[in-house]
Write an enzyme that holds these catalytic residues in place. Structure first.
Site, PDB file in Angstrom:
ATOM      1  N   HIS A 121       0.786  -1.233  -0.086  1.00 27.77           N
ATOM      2  CA  HIS A 121      -0.011  -0.215  -0.102  1.00 27.77           C
ATOM      3  C   HIS A 121       0.806   1.144   0.003  1.00 27.77           C
ATOM      4  CE1 HIS A 121      -3.458  -2.658   1.971  1.00 27.77           C
ATOM      5  NE2 HIS A 121      -3.274  -2.683   0.641  1.00 27.77           N
ATOM      6  N   CYS A 132       2.730  14.675 -12.597  1.00 26.10           N
ATOM      7  CA  CYS A 132       3.574  14.158 -13.501  1.00 26.10           C
ATOM      8  C   CYS A 132       4.573  12.894 -12.561  1.00 26.10           C
ATOM      9  CB  CYS A 132       4.792  15.252 -13.746  1.00 26.10           C
ATOM     10  SG  CYS A 132       5.797  15.705 -12.346  1.00 26.10           S
ATOM     11  N   CYS A 157       5.006  20.585  -6.617  1.00 27.40           N
ATOM     12  CA  CYS A 157       6.110  19.727  -7.517  1.00 27.40           C
ATOM     13  C   CYS A 157       7.094  20.658  -7.985  1.00 27.40           C
ATOM     14  CB  CYS A 157       5.305  19.016  -8.622  1.00 27.40           C
ATOM     15  SG  CYS A 157       6.393  18.231  -9.833  1.00 27.40           S
ATOM     16  N   GLY A 197      -1.583  -9.147  12.803  1.00 23.02           N
ATOM     17  CA  GLY A 197      -1.687  -7.517  13.154  1.00 23.02           C
ATOM     18  C   GLY A 197      -2.725  -6.880  11.872  1.00 23.02           C
ATOM     19  N   THR A 198      -3.591  -7.819  11.260  1.00 22.34           N
ATOM     20  CA  THR A 198      -4.568  -7.307  10.131  1.00 22.34           C
ATOM     21  C   THR A 198      -5.932  -7.839  10.444  1.00 22.34           C
ATOM     22  OG1 THR A 198      -5.100  -6.984   7.723  1.00 22.34           O
ATOM     23  CG2 THR A 198      -3.862  -9.062   8.454  1.00 22.34           C
ATOM     24  N   SER A 199      -6.796  -6.871  10.036  1.00 22.22           N
ATOM     25  CA  SER A 199      -8.365  -7.386  10.123  1.00 22.22           C
ATOM     26  C   SER A 199      -8.695  -8.258   9.004  1.00 22.22           C
ATOM     27  CB  SER A 199      -9.096  -6.222  10.452  1.00 22.22           C
ATOM     28  OG  SER A 199      -8.838  -5.461   9.168  1.00 22.22           O
ATOM     29  N   ALA A 241       1.274  -8.935  18.942  1.00 22.04           N
ATOM     30  CA  ALA A 241       2.339  -9.503  18.195  1.00 22.04           C
ATOM     31  C   ALA A 241       3.556  -9.473  18.966  1.00 22.04           C
ATOM     32  CB  ALA A 241       2.376  -8.747  17.009  1.00 22.04           C
TER      33      ALA A 241
HETATM   34  C1  BV8 Z   1      -8.282  -1.939  -5.158  1.00 23.30           C
HETATM   35  C2  BV8 Z   1      -2.949   3.044   2.278  1.00 23.30           C
HETATM   36  C3  BV8 Z   1      -8.859  -1.984  -7.479  1.00 23.30           C
HETATM   37  C4  BV8 Z   1      -3.457   4.259   2.726  1.00 23.30           C
HETATM   38  C5  BV8 Z   1      -4.516   1.295   2.861  1.00 23.30           C
HETATM   39  C6  BV8 Z   1     -15.025   0.049  -4.448  1.00 23.30           C
HETATM   40  C7  BV8 Z   1     -14.241   0.399  -5.120  1.00 23.30           C
HETATM   41  C8  BV8 Z   1     -12.629   0.045  -5.573  1.00 23.30           C
HETATM   42  C9  BV8 Z   1     -12.328  -1.061  -4.756  1.00 23.30           C
HETATM   43  C10 BV8 Z   1     -13.321  -1.312  -3.470  1.00 23.30           C
HETATM   44  C11 BV8 Z   1     -14.442  -0.882  -3.593  1.00 23.30           C
HETATM   45  N1  BV8 Z   1     -14.951  -1.836  -2.437  1.00 23.30           N
HETATM   46  C12 BV8 Z   1     -14.137  -2.487  -1.708  1.00 23.30           C
HETATM   47  C13 BV8 Z   1     -12.850  -2.326  -2.584  1.00 23.30           C
HETATM   48  C14 BV8 Z   1     -11.736  -2.905  -2.517  1.00 23.30           C
HETATM   49  C15 BV8 Z   1     -10.941  -2.102  -1.403  1.00 23.30           C
HETATM   50  C16 BV8 Z   1     -11.212  -2.636  -0.118  1.00 23.30           C
HETATM   51  O1  BV8 Z   1     -10.746  -3.465   0.138  1.00 23.30           O
HETATM   52  N2  BV8 Z   1     -12.022  -2.019   0.782  1.00 23.30           N
HETATM   53  C17 BV8 Z   1     -12.368  -2.459   1.989  1.00 23.30           C
HETATM   54  C18 BV8 Z   1     -12.714  -1.324   3.076  1.00 23.30           C
HETATM   55  C19 BV8 Z   1     -13.499  -3.412   1.833  1.00 23.30           C
HETATM   56  N3  BV8 Z   1      -9.645  -2.100  -1.945  1.00 23.30           N
HETATM   57  C20 BV8 Z   1      -9.055  -1.341  -2.730  1.00 23.30           C
HETATM   58  O2  BV8 Z   1      -9.373  -0.070  -2.791  1.00 23.30           O
HETATM   59  C21 BV8 Z   1      -7.849  -1.445  -3.054  1.00 23.30           C
HETATM   60  N4  BV8 Z   1      -7.516  -1.321  -4.468  1.00 23.30           N
HETATM   61  O3  BV8 Z   1      -9.145  -2.745  -4.935  1.00 23.30           O
HETATM   62  O4  BV8 Z   1      -8.165  -1.509  -6.613  1.00 23.30           O
HETATM   63  C22 BV8 Z   1      -8.627  -1.664  -9.020  1.00 23.30           C
HETATM   64  C23 BV8 Z   1      -7.871  -2.230  -9.724  1.00 23.30           C
HETATM   65  C24 BV8 Z   1      -7.575  -1.767 -11.068  1.00 23.30           C
HETATM   66  C25 BV8 Z   1      -7.970  -0.229 -11.079  1.00 23.30           C
HETATM   67  C26 BV8 Z   1      -8.605   0.608 -10.161  1.00 23.30           C
HETATM   68  C27 BV8 Z   1      -8.773   0.034  -8.929  1.00 23.30           C
HETATM   69  C28 BV8 Z   1      -6.782  -0.810  -2.438  1.00 23.30           C
HETATM   70  C29 BV8 Z   1      -6.650  -0.817  -0.896  1.00 23.30           C
HETATM   71  C30 BV8 Z   1      -5.625  -0.230  -0.099  1.00 23.30           C
HETATM   72  C31 BV8 Z   1      -6.147   0.806   0.412  1.00 23.30           C
HETATM   73  N5  BV8 Z   1      -5.195   1.582   1.357  1.00 23.30           N
HETATM   74  N6  BV8 Z   1      -3.557   1.940   3.088  1.00 23.30           N
HETATM   75  C32 BV8 Z   1      -3.137   4.826   4.226  1.00 23.30           C
HETATM   76  O5  BV8 Z   1      -2.733   4.105   5.092  1.00 23.30           O
HETATM   77  O6  BV8 Z   1      -3.848   5.895   4.638  1.00 23.30           O
HETATM   78  S1  BV8 Z   1      -5.379   0.171   3.334  1.00 23.30           S
HETATM   79  C33 BV8 Z   1      -5.369   0.497   5.189  1.00 23.30           C
HETATM   80  O7  BV8 Z   1      -5.833  -0.473   5.576  1.00 23.30           O
HETATM   81  C34 BV8 Z   1      -3.771   0.395   5.608  1.00 23.30           C
HETATM   82  O8  BV8 Z   1      -2.766  -0.220   4.613  1.00 23.30           O
HETATM   83  C35 BV8 Z   1      -4.213  -0.922   6.720  1.00 23.30           C
HETATM   84  O9  BV8 Z   1      -3.041  -1.756   6.929  1.00 23.30           O
HETATM   85  C36 BV8 Z   1      -5.111  -1.719   5.911  1.00 23.30           C
HETATM   86  C37 BV8 Z   1      -5.742  -2.759   6.199  1.00 23.30           C
HETATM   87  O10 BV8 Z   1      -6.204  -2.780   7.630  1.00 23.30           O
HETATM   88  P1  BV8 Z   1      -5.437  -3.603   8.608  1.00 23.30           P
HETATM   89  O11 BV8 Z   1      -3.904  -3.557   8.489  1.00 23.30           O
HETATM   90  O12 BV8 Z   1      -6.007  -4.715   8.814  1.00 23.30           O
HETATM   91  O13 BV8 Z   1      -5.584  -2.504  10.217  1.00 23.30           O
HETATM   92  P2  BV8 Z   1      -6.939  -2.493  10.627  1.00 23.30           P
HETATM   93  O14 BV8 Z   1      -6.761  -1.217  11.364  1.00 23.30           O
HETATM   94  O15 BV8 Z   1      -8.020  -2.952   9.812  1.00 23.30           O
HETATM   95  O16 BV8 Z   1      -6.748  -3.857  11.852  1.00 23.30           O
HETATM   96  C38 BV8 Z   1      -5.820  -3.812  12.766  1.00 23.30           C
HETATM   97  C39 BV8 Z   1      -5.757  -5.361  13.364  1.00 23.30           C
HETATM   98  O17 BV8 Z   1      -4.614  -5.488  14.132  1.00 23.30           O
HETATM   99  C40 BV8 Z   1      -7.007  -5.554  13.960  1.00 23.30           C
HETATM  100  O18 BV8 Z   1      -7.472  -7.034  13.572  1.00 23.30           O
HETATM  101  C41 BV8 Z   1      -6.429  -5.821  15.460  1.00 23.30           C
HETATM  102  O19 BV8 Z   1      -7.362  -6.734  16.214  1.00 23.30           O
HETATM  103  C42 BV8 Z   1      -5.032  -6.075  15.448  1.00 23.30           C
HETATM  104  N7  BV8 Z   1      -4.080  -5.758  16.376  1.00 23.30           N
HETATM  105  C43 BV8 Z   1      -4.261  -4.501  17.098  1.00 23.30           C
HETATM  106  N8  BV8 Z   1      -3.250  -4.551  18.041  1.00 23.30           N
HETATM  107  C44 BV8 Z   1      -2.605  -5.527  17.777  1.00 23.30           C
HETATM  108  C45 BV8 Z   1      -3.280  -6.314  16.858  1.00 23.30           C
HETATM  109  N9  BV8 Z   1      -2.594  -7.629  16.468  1.00 23.30           N
HETATM  110  C46 BV8 Z   1      -1.554  -7.880  17.049  1.00 23.30           C
HETATM  111  N10 BV8 Z   1      -0.878  -7.463  18.012  1.00 23.30           N
HETATM  112  C47 BV8 Z   1      -1.341  -6.313  18.395  1.00 23.30           C
HETATM  113  N11 BV8 Z   1      -0.548  -5.420  19.238  1.00 23.30           N
HETATM  114 ZN    ZN Z   2       4.942  17.310 -11.545  1.00 22.52          ZN
END
Ligand code: BV8
Ligand code: ZN
Length: 262
Positions: A121, A132, A157, A197-199, A241
């Site tokens: 990501h 650009c 830029c 550490g991912t949902s 973790a």
């Molecule tokens: C794509 C960067 C297609 C930004 C992130 C409609 C239109 C388009 C796409 C979609 C759509 N509907 C659904 C989608 C797919 C969409 C998606 O998945 N949506 C979800 C909400 C359903 N995906 C996308 O859009 C992806 N692109 O599909 O493109 C495409 C193809 C061709 C052309 C055009 C388009 C892009 C997804 C990437 C988004 N960007 N990050 C930023 O960081 O600001 S995602 C973001 O969420 C972070 O990267 C984060 O890491 C990630 C996932 O969350 P987690 O890492 O799991 O974190 P979370 O908070 O959820 O959970 C934490 C976990 O840790 C919990 O379970 C907790 O219990 C646990 N925890 C807490 N403490 C601890 C622990 N575990 C262990 N030890 C601890 N101490």
């Molecule tokens: Zn530029």
């Protein structure tokens, strides 16, 4: 997990020479970096992540979005890698073929000593021109964003004068092709696949465990809570973790995480 289950996991993992690890925001939680599930605070309290981490949000209110990323970058700059980062970095010395794939945009895995990390990501450290795509170099030091957050006008830029955007993959944007291909290859050719550490809610990253299962890998989830994907894993360790990884890696590979360099 029962102790006999845990023993089974240790015995099975011990034979592995190729291991693939997927990490999420929970990996950085013990470095005091809020996860995506944590409630937002300050200026961001009334925004859902989905209202900030999209190209449309940046288009609509570039200073709000750039301010949020600079606030997050400041948090990461002030943070330290935690015991989980160090345990994973140490594991590279014990497992011949270890591939680390992260959804996180922070550089804590790098600062924790891991090498060759696949950032699915993007990264806070790689901003670029929205037009650009010219890479932009953040100024030295910690971004000066007040605790509660603030709107910050994105820089321009140097090549074309358009706005600079965060170097992350927003919702609705495709993942970087080479990184995604490398991640699918690593998940499909390992003997043990860890998801830590991912949902497992964000696609396509959350589908990597299916690739691992399809290839007959042993699948292990480490999460503070149970997730909707528990049943996809052969073993689901519920715990932090930072505690579970040093314990597990020591039991399986005799890996001793180095004490943090002062
Ligand atoms: C794509 C960067 C297609 C930004 C992130 C409609 C239109 C388009 C796409 C979609 C759509 N509907 C659904 C989608 C797919 C969409 C998606 O998945 N949506 C979800 C909400 C359903 N995906 C996308 O859009 C992806 N692109 O599909 O493109 C495409 C193809 C061709 C052309 C055009 C388009 C892009 C997804 C990437 C988004 N960007 N990050 C930023 O960081 O600001 S995602 C973001 O969420 C972070 O990267 C984060 O890491 C990630 C996932 O969350 P987690 O890492 O799991 O974190 P979370 O908070 O959820 O959970 C934490 C976990 O840790 C919990 O379970 C907790 O219990 C646990 N925890 C807490 N403490 C601890 C622990 N575990 C262990 N030890 C601890 N101490
Ligand atoms: Zn530029």
């Amino acid at each position: 997990m029962s102790s006999s289950e845990y023993e089974k996991l240790i015995a099975a993992a011990r034979r592995a020479t190729s291991v693939t690890v997927l990490t999420g925001a929970g990996f950085s939680a013990e470095s005091r970096i809020p996860t995506f599930r944590d409630k937002q605070t300050g200026l961001w309290e009334k925004f859902d992540v989905m209202d900030l981490a999209t190209p449309q949000a940046f288009e609509r209110d570039p200073s709000l979005v750039w301010g949020w990323y600079e606030w997050r970058r400041a948090l990461v700059k002030k943070a330290q890698p935690n015991a989980a980062h160090r345990a994973l970095a140490t594991l590279e010395k014990y497992v011949p073929q270890l591939t680390l794939i992260t959804q996180n945009v922070d550089d804590l895995h790098e600062r924790g000593g891991s090498q060759g990390i696949i950032h699915l990501h993007g990264s806070l450290e790689r901003p670029r021109c929205v037009h650009c795509e010219e890479p932009y170099a953040h100024p030295e030091g910690i971004p000066d964003v007040p605790q509660g957050g603030a709107r910050v006008e994105p820089p321009r830029c140097l090549a074309c004068g358009c706005r600079v955007r965060p170097g992350v993959v927003w919702f609705g944007e495709p993942l970087p092709e080479l990184e995604w291909l490398a991640a699918v290859t690593a998940a499909s050719s390992c003997e043990v696949f860890f998801s830590i550490g991912t949902s497992s809610l964000v696609q396509p990253a959350a589908s990597l465990v299916e690739h691992a299962r399809g290839a007959g890998a042993l699948t292990v989830q480490v999460n503070l809570n149970s997730t909707d994907c528990d049943m996809l894993f052969d073993f689901a360790i519920q715990g932090a973790a930072g505690e579970e990884l040093p314990r597990l890696f020591r039991a399986v590979w005799g890996a001793e995480a180095e004490t943090p360099r002062s």
